[in-house]
Design an enzyme around this catalytic site. Structure first.
Site, PDB file in Angstrom:
ATOM      1  N   GLU A 164       0.841  -1.207   0.000  1.00  0.00           N
ATOM      2  CA  GLU A 164       0.000   0.000   0.000  1.00  0.00           C
ATOM      3  C   GLU A 164       0.873   1.253   0.000  1.00  0.00           C
ATOM      4  OE1 GLU A 164      -2.809  -0.164   3.219  1.00  0.00           O
ATOM      5  OE2 GLU A 164      -3.921  -1.825   2.330  1.00  0.00           O
ATOM      6  N   HIS A 166      -8.160   1.446   1.424  1.00  0.00           N
ATOM      7  CA  HIS A 166      -8.054   1.187   2.871  1.00  0.00           C
ATOM      8  C   HIS A 166      -8.891   2.184   3.678  1.00  0.00           C
ATOM      9  CE1 HIS A 166      -5.177  -0.763   6.013  1.00  0.00           C
ATOM     10  NE2 HIS A 166      -6.382  -0.555   6.522  1.00  0.00           N
TER      11      HIS A 166
END
Length: 304
Positions: A256, A277
């Site tokens: 990420e 997220h």
């Protein structure tokens, strides 16, 4: 005064509540690792969210560190074992964002089943793809929940209302009303939808992999709002391309932001719905997270 450092963004009201305590000397600034290492010897309470990695070297240099507070559920960004060896307590807020994550899970499930994101994008590009976007219903289908803790239970409640049959696997849970507890192989075999709600540990890393996907129904839909590392995303990519997996909906990724080649390829597939997220990113969840964290913090420090 107790030195408190907030290294990741926290709700404004929570910061004001911290600074209002005369016993606390509060600083708020996101420090990258080198700067955090330089400051940590003076810090007694460190407050983080998911962006800060509280690694062993950070903890070892925190000679005055008493508490590490995680405003959120997961602790995989904190070396809990090292903290425990040093006698440093680690606090988190496991239930505060459960409803927000459960609602996003359901939104992603519906989006994957009914091609909502693809239909929206096509319309914005002036394309009418009605005939290409035949989806599937949730009603009457079997939802397999891996991890029936606080969030998994909220998902189960909503799935039952939608008329889904719910099975779950969790080595720590024997019973939950309306849910049939099964082993993993049975969950894979009977589920039309599978959703993950587990922490990232040695046992759960790449829990969903080529071998486990092979045990699933053809056309299964996989949803992940827990941690990216619980899915082997290369195996998921292959299963989507081969159409073993009908669709996947991901809020989390092993890398990420997902900017590497594998995840770029994954995100280009038309069978993927993805969000960055944002499971706990609601006004209500962030308020609950902050209040619960401060309550626990003040109790630990015996501050009224």
């Amino acid at each position: 005064m107790i030195r408190v450092h907030v290294n990741d963004p926290l709700e404004k009201e929570a910061i004001e509540m911290l600074k209002a305590k005369p016993q606390l000397n509060v600083t708020c600034e996101h420090l990258e690792k080198e700067k955090l290492l330089a400051m940590i010897p003076e810090i007694e309470v460190l407050i983080v969210r998911s962006a800060t990695k509280v690694t062993a070297d950070v903890i070892e240099r925190g000679t005055k560190l008493r508490l590490i507070c995680r405003a959120g559920v997961g602790l995989d960004n904190i070396d809990v074992e090292t903290a425990q060896k040093r006698g440093i307590k680690v606090l988190n807020t496991p239930g505060a964002s459960a409803i927000s994550v459960a609602e996003l899970t359901f939104g992603l499930m519906l989006a994957a089943a009914r091609h909502i994101a693809r239909g929206t994008l096509d319309l914005k590009n002036g394309i009418w793809t009605k005939k290409d976007l035949e989806g599937v219903e949730l009603f009457g289908k079997t939802l397999g929940i891996i991890g029936i803790g606080t969030i998994g239970r909220e998902v189960a409640k909503r799935a039952i209302v939608f008329g889904m049959n719910v099975v779950a696997y969790d080595p720590y849970v024997q019973r939950f009303e309306g849910v049939r507890i099964v082993n993993l192989d049975e969950l894979y075999a009977v589920s039309d939808f599978i959703t993950l709600h587990v922490p990232l540990t040695k046992e759960t890393k790449h829990l969903i992999n080529a071998e486990s996907i092979a045990k699933m129904k053809d056309g299964v839909i996989i949803v992940n709002t827990s941690r990216g590392g619980v899915i082997d995303e290369a195996a998921l990519y292959d299963a989507l391309v081969k159409r073993k997996v009908y669709a996947a909906a991901l809020d989390v990724f092993e890398v990420e932001p997902p900017n590497d080649e594998l995840r770029k390829k994954l995100l280009q597939l038309p069978y993927i719905v993805a969000t960055p997220h944002i499971g706990a990113s609601t006004i209500e969840a962030q308020t609950r997270v902050a209040k619960e964290l401060l309550q626990r913090l003040f109790e630990e420090l015996k501050i009224s």
